[in-house]
Design a protein around this motif. Structure first.
Motif, PDB file in Angstrom:
ATOM      1  N   UNK A 185      12.024  38.442 -37.617  1.00 46.21           N
ATOM      2  CA  UNK A 185      12.795  39.252 -36.675  1.00 46.21           C
ATOM      3  C   UNK A 185      12.476  38.945 -35.210  1.00 46.21           C
ATOM      4  N   UNK A 186      11.674  37.914 -34.945  1.00 51.73           N
ATOM      5  CA  UNK A 186      11.166  37.693 -33.582  1.00 51.73           C
ATOM      6  C   UNK A 186      11.566  36.316 -33.044  1.00 51.73           C
ATOM      7  N   UNK A 187      11.976  36.289 -31.777  1.00 51.49           N
ATOM      8  CA  UNK A 187      12.354  35.034 -31.141  1.00 51.49           C
ATOM      9  C   UNK A 187      11.200  34.085 -30.931  1.00 51.49           C
ATOM     10  N   UNK A 188       9.955  34.597 -30.949  1.00 51.97           N
ATOM     11  CA  UNK A 188       8.771  33.750 -30.755  1.00 51.97           C
ATOM     12  C   UNK A 188       8.282  33.131 -32.056  1.00 51.97           C
ATOM     13  N   UNK A 189       8.959  33.394 -33.176  1.00 52.12           N
ATOM     14  CA  UNK A 189       8.529  32.887 -34.482  1.00 52.12           C
ATOM     15  C   UNK A 189       8.208  31.392 -34.430  1.00 52.12           C
ATOM     16  N   UNK A 190       7.140  31.008 -35.111  1.00 50.07           N
ATOM     17  CA  UNK A 190       6.733  29.602 -35.143  1.00 50.07           C
ATOM     18  C   UNK A 190       7.822  28.715 -35.731  1.00 50.07           C
ATOM     19  N   UNK A 191       8.727  29.289 -36.495  1.00 50.38           N
ATOM     20  CA  UNK A 191       9.805  28.509 -37.113  1.00 50.38           C
ATOM     21  C   UNK A 191      10.945  28.199 -36.145  1.00 50.38           C
ATOM     22  N   UNK A 216       6.297  51.469 -35.278  1.00 43.85           N
ATOM     23  CA  UNK A 216       6.916  50.533 -36.222  1.00 43.85           C
ATOM     24  C   UNK A 216       8.141  49.914 -35.546  1.00 43.85           C
ATOM     25  N   UNK A 217       8.647  48.832 -36.121  1.00 42.28           N
ATOM     26  CA  UNK A 217       9.877  48.216 -35.641  1.00 42.28           C
ATOM     27  C   UNK A 217      11.035  48.833 -36.427  1.00 42.28           C
ATOM     28  N   UNK A 218      11.852  49.593 -35.740  1.00 42.37           N
ATOM     29  CA  UNK A 218      12.938  50.320 -36.390  1.00 42.37           C
ATOM     30  C   UNK A 218      14.068  49.358 -36.749  1.00 42.37           C
ATOM     31  N   UNK A 219      14.398  49.295 -38.020  1.00 45.97           N
ATOM     32  CA  UNK A 219      15.429  48.375 -38.505  1.00 45.97           C
ATOM     33  C   UNK A 219      14.989  47.572 -39.705  1.00 45.97           C
ATOM     34  N   UNK A 220      13.660  47.572 -39.974  1.00 50.68           N
ATOM     35  CA  UNK A 220      13.153  46.810 -41.113  1.00 50.68           C
ATOM     36  C   UNK A 220      13.269  47.604 -42.417  1.00 50.68           C
ATOM     37  N   UNK A 221      12.750  48.835 -42.403  1.00 49.19           N
ATOM     38  CA  UNK A 221      12.756  49.671 -43.596  1.00 49.19           C
ATOM     39  C   UNK A 221      13.237  51.072 -43.224  1.00 49.19           C
ATOM     40  N   UNK A 222      13.291  51.978 -44.191  1.00 52.44           N
ATOM     41  CA  UNK A 222      13.720  53.347 -43.930  1.00 52.44           C
ATOM     42  C   UNK A 222      12.888  53.928 -42.795  1.00 52.44           C
ATOM     43  N   UNK A 223      13.539  54.290 -41.695  1.00 58.92           N
ATOM     44  CA  UNK A 223      12.792  54.691 -40.506  1.00 58.92           C
ATOM     45  C   UNK A 223      12.061  56.009 -40.704  1.00 58.92           C
ATOM     46  N   UNK A 224      12.619  56.905 -41.494  1.00 60.30           N
ATOM     47  CA  UNK A 224      11.968  58.193 -41.714  1.00 60.30           C
ATOM     48  C   UNK A 224      10.623  58.015 -42.428  1.00 60.30           C
ATOM     49  N   UNK A 225      10.614  57.192 -43.449  1.00 58.77           N
ATOM     50  CA  UNK A 225       9.377  56.966 -44.205  1.00 58.77           C
ATOM     51  C   UNK A 225       8.356  56.234 -43.352  1.00 58.77           C
ATOM     52  N   UNK A 266      17.938  38.303 -30.873  1.00 50.04           N
ATOM     53  CA  UNK A 266      16.940  37.313 -30.476  1.00 50.04           C
ATOM     54  C   UNK A 266      17.392  35.960 -31.000  1.00 50.04           C
ATOM     55  N   UNK A 267      16.654  34.907 -30.645  1.00 49.91           N
ATOM     56  CA  UNK A 267      16.957  33.586 -31.162  1.00 49.91           C
ATOM     57  C   UNK A 267      16.551  33.521 -32.627  1.00 49.91           C
ATOM     58  N   UNK A 268      17.499  33.481 -33.498  1.00 49.31           N
ATOM     59  CA  UNK A 268      17.277  33.559 -34.930  1.00 49.31           C
ATOM     60  C   UNK A 268      18.482  34.234 -35.569  1.00 49.31           C
ATOM     61  N   UNK A 269      18.356  34.655 -36.811  1.00 51.30           N
ATOM     62  CA  UNK A 269      19.535  35.184 -37.493  1.00 51.30           C
ATOM     63  C   UNK A 269      19.245  36.406 -38.358  1.00 51.30           C
ATOM     64  N   UNK A 286      12.397  31.344 -15.190  1.00 47.80           N
ATOM     65  CA  UNK A 286      13.277  32.396 -15.703  1.00 47.80           C
ATOM     66  C   UNK A 286      14.107  31.933 -16.889  1.00 47.80           C
ATOM     67  N   UNK A 287      14.079  30.647 -17.212  1.00 48.51           N
ATOM     68  CA  UNK A 287      14.893  30.130 -18.310  1.00 48.51           C
ATOM     69  C   UNK A 287      14.152  30.026 -19.634  1.00 48.51           C
ATOM     70  N   UNK A 288      12.845  30.362 -19.668  1.00 45.61           N
ATOM     71  CA  UNK A 288      12.144  30.293 -20.940  1.00 45.61           C
ATOM     72  C   UNK A 288      12.700  31.337 -21.899  1.00 45.61           C
ATOM     73  N   UNK A 289      12.452  31.125 -23.186  1.00 46.21           N
ATOM     74  CA  UNK A 289      13.056  31.972 -24.209  1.00 46.21           C
ATOM     75  C   UNK A 289      12.541  33.400 -24.148  1.00 46.21           C
ATOM     76  N   UNK A 290      13.462  34.362 -24.223  1.00 47.40           N
ATOM     77  CA  UNK A 290      13.084  35.766 -24.334  1.00 47.40           C
ATOM     78  C   UNK A 290      12.616  36.074 -25.752  1.00 47.40           C
ATOM     79  N   UNK A 291      11.689  37.040 -25.877  1.00 51.27           N
ATOM     80  CA  UNK A 291      11.307  37.503 -27.205  1.00 51.27           C
ATOM     81  C   UNK A 291      12.465  38.245 -27.851  1.00 51.27           C
ATOM     82  N   UNK A 292      13.169  39.040 -27.050  1.00 54.56           N
ATOM     83  CA  UNK A 292      14.375  39.742 -27.498  1.00 54.56           C
ATOM     84  C   UNK A 292      15.221  40.033 -26.274  1.00 54.56           C
ATOM     85  N   UNK A 293      16.493  40.327 -26.489  1.00 58.28           N
ATOM     86  CA  UNK A 293      17.399  40.636 -25.380  1.00 58.28           C
ATOM     87  C   UNK A 293      17.239  42.097 -24.977  1.00 58.28           C
TER      88      UNK A 293
END
Length: 370
Positions: A89-95, A222-231, A262-265, A330-337
């Motif tokens: 979920x991260x633009x800085x991912x090693x991949x 936590x990062x909201x969007x991965x799993x049930x946010x309430x739990x 972010x850069x990724x899918x 200013x042109x380096x990759x953002x972690x997220x928008x």
């Protein structure tokens, strides 16, 4: 250790108990002077949705009682986007095949100059999790460079050992933010397939190491969007409750990052509505009137304007999420928008228009009144 408490809970059992809460449970939670973790379950449950207005009013009053009409201002300073993890979920991912950058001493000072011109006294240093380029020696040096310019230094970096945190504290570190991302241990490695971050237990035990090191303040969430946010947020509240009782000399802050482009899918598994985020913020405040609650530029302008009086106590502005983003590159990759791109001055004016006072230093350095 919090892990010992965590291991006594089962994710699906907790989830079922939250969704089984009734309106009566919510009513009982709202009339209490002090709430427990079962009350928090009720406040974040679907059954609490009809009570949102009442929750907002209580949250507002509790926040005024503890923090007054103040809003702490902070800004992130990204030092490096090099990372050995492969988080999906991260633009800085090693991949991700991107331009990698770690700021030099001279570049850090250039960034500082711009940030200081904005008026900031509280800076959050952020790096990818890569020990060779942004490990302990680099971080110690960065804090030495930055300390003369800021009254409060926070970091959001890779988990460290207790002795390493102690060394950073000696250099002038005040706060460490570290998020579990999700407490769903069964699914955790779906999002963290490689790198040190794939070790769920090591990350879970980090706040215990911080507490033993004597950190002034620690952040969790936590990062909201991965799993049930309430739990996930139940486990965050459980973690907070444990930490406050165990490391009572430290202060605590909670953030509410929703997954951003972010850069990724990677697509979020769970989409949290704005109304649900308001419910969550109010629930945390009603559960714990002492904890600081922070909202970042991930959120939209209108939402941040409207949430100001409902429990939030700190806000970022003018943020860049790439190394060198303020002055150097200013042109380096953002972690997220980011979503709210207003300047710090515009945010300051917005805060004042709502009758609140922007605070550029940490809470213990100002007089807070109702």
């Amino acid at each position: 250790m919090f892990k010992n408490i965590f291991d006594t809970y089962v994710w699906n059992t907790v989830k079922d108990s939250i969704y089984a809460k009734t309106e009566k449970d919510v009513e009982n939670a709202l009339i209490k002077d002090k709430r427990d973790i079962e009350d928090f379950k009720a406040l974040i449950s679907p059954a609490a949705e009809p009570f949102l207005e009442q929750m907002a009013q209580i949250s507002h009053q509790l926040t005024l009682k503890r923090f007054g009409k103040t809003m702490q201002m902070y800004i992130p300073l990204y030092l490096s986007n090099k990372c050995s993890n492969a988080c999906k979920y991260c633009g800085f991912s090693a991949n991700n095949k991107i331009k990698r950058k770690t700021l030099t001493d001279e570049e850090i000072l250039e960034e500082i100059k711009v940030i200081k011109e904005m008026g900031y006294e509280h800076v959050l240093l952020v790096t990818g999790e890569e020990k060779h380029s942004a490990g302990l020696p680099y971080l110690k040096n960065a804090i030495r460079l930055i300390k003369p310019y800021f009254s409060h230094i926070s970091v959001e970096i890779q988990p460290l050992e207790q002795s390493e945190y102690e060394e950073l504290i000696d250099e002038g570190l005040n706060t460490v933010l570290l998020y579990q991302e999700t407490f769903n241990k069964e699914n955790y490695n779906q999002y963290h397939p490689a790198g040190k971050k794939s070790d769920f237990n090591y990350r879970l035990e980090t706040h215990d190491r911080l507490g033993k090191a004597g950190i002034y303040k620690m952040g969790l969430g936590i990062l909201i969007g991965l799993e049930d946010w309430r739990t996930d947020c139940f486990f965050t509240a459980l973690h907070l409750d444990y930490l406050e009782k165990t490391y009572w000399k430290s202060k605590y802050t909670i953030s509410f990052p929703r997954l951003r482009p972010f850069t990724g899918s990677y697509e979020p598994k769970i989409l949290m509505k704005d109304k649900e985020l308001v419910q969550l913020i109010c629930a945390y405040r009603i559960f714990n009137e002492q904890v600081e609650l922070s909202i970042s530029t991930r959120e939209k302008e209108q939402f941040r304007n409207n949430i100001l009086k409902l429990g939030v106590t700190s806000i970022s502005a003018g943020s860049k999420t790439n190394p060198g983003g303020y002055a150097v590159d200013i042109q380096t990759l953002e972690q997220f928008a980011i979503s709210d791109d207003r300047s710090s001055k515009e945010i300051e004016n917005m805060i004042r228009m709502q009758g609140y006072e922007p605070v550029w230093k940490d809470w213990d350095r100002v007089l807070i009144t109702n």
